[in-house]
Write a protein that holds these residues in place. Structure first.
Motif, mmCIF file in Angstrom:
data_model
loop_
_atom_site.group_PDB
_atom_site.id
_atom_site.type_symbol
_atom_site.label_atom_id
_atom_site.label_comp_id
_atom_site.label_asym_id
_atom_site.label_seq_id
_atom_site.Cartn_x
_atom_site.Cartn_y
_atom_site.Cartn_z
ATOM 1 N N PRO A 14 0.906 -1.291 -0.011
ATOM 2 C CA PRO A 14 -0.003 -0.002 0.029
ATOM 3 C C PRO A 14 0.864 1.110 -0.095
ATOM 4 O O PRO A 14 1.704 1.083 0.716
ATOM 5 C CB PRO A 14 -0.695 -0.155 1.295
ATOM 6 N N GLY A 15 0.309 2.361 -0.819
ATOM 7 C CA GLY A 15 1.235 3.605 -1.105
ATOM 8 C C GLY A 15 2.318 3.196 -1.936
ATOM 9 O O GLY A 15 2.789 4.331 -2.363
ATOM 10 N N ARG A 66 -4.529 9.773 -8.641
ATOM 11 C CA ARG A 66 -3.736 8.878 -8.538
ATOM 12 C C ARG A 66 -2.982 8.163 -9.436
ATOM 13 O O ARG A 66 -1.720 7.586 -9.614
ATOM 14 C CB ARG A 66 -4.154 7.681 -7.340
ATOM 15 N N SER A 84 0.193 6.026 -5.083
ATOM 16 C CA SER A 84 -0.669 5.859 -3.929
ATOM 17 C C SER A 84 -1.663 4.554 -3.789
ATOM 18 O O SER A 84 -2.688 4.809 -3.802
ATOM 19 C CB SER A 84 -1.193 7.101 -3.644
ATOM 20 N N LYS A 86 -3.823 1.589 -3.127
ATOM 21 C CA LYS A 86 -4.558 1.198 -2.151
ATOM 22 C C LYS A 86 -4.934 -0.518 -2.335
ATOM 23 O O LYS A 86 -4.931 -1.145 -3.322
ATOM 24 C CB LYS A 86 -5.935 1.862 -1.867
ATOM 25 N N GLU A 88 -7.721 -1.378 -2.377
ATOM 26 C CA GLU A 88 -8.935 -1.999 -3.178
ATOM 27 C C GLU A 88 -8.583 -1.771 -4.559
ATOM 28 O O GLU A 88 -9.449 -1.878 -5.287
ATOM 29 C CB GLU A 88 -10.041 -0.935 -2.529
ATOM 30 N N ASP A 89 -7.367 -1.337 -4.809
ATOM 31 C CA ASP A 89 -7.076 -1.396 -6.345
ATOM 32 C C ASP A 89 -6.581 -2.908 -6.786
ATOM 33 O O ASP A 89 -6.450 -3.113 -8.127
ATOM 34 C CB ASP A 89 -5.853 -0.214 -6.616
#
Length: 114
Positions: A14-15, A66, A84, A86, A88-89
């Motif tokens: 994440p990130g 993003r 960035s 997440k 959920e991506d």
């Protein structure tokens, strides 16, 4: 017939960031709207971003700010820069070409997890 070949997927924290590429087999690419869709587990395929032959872009609200879609007509290739990221991506990402009713790539897996 147009063949679309995606690459660049993988596992990222994440990130983090990833860049997807989609190479088209024919020069018809340069006159076609191209795009990226994704399908998360258990969900339908949804639009992520599109880019017109004149480089006009559109994005799903969930990725605005993003993700960046771009194209290189000299290489018959589009890109999706994803920053960035997440959890959920996480999804299979598909390349799409609008020509002749539409063509799809085979998909590339993106997993966002720590």
């Amino acid at each position: 017939q147009v063949q679309l070949v995606e690459s660049g997927g993988g596992l990222v924290q994440p990130g983090g960031s990833l860049r997807l590429s989609c190479a088209a087999s024919r020069s018809i690419f340069s006159t076609s709207t191209m795009g990226w869709f994704r399908r998360a587990p258990g969900n339908q395929r949804t639009l992520v971003a599109t880019i017109s032959p004149f480089r006009r872009t559109s994005y799903a609200d969930s990725v605005k700010g993003r993700f960046t879609i771009s194209r290189d007509n000299t290489k018959n290739t589009i890109y999706l820069q994803m920053n960035s990221l997440k959890p959920e991506d996480t999804a299979i990402y598909y390349c799409w070409c609008s020509s002749n009713g539409g063509y799809w790539g085979q998909g590339t897996q993106v997993t966002v997890s720590s």
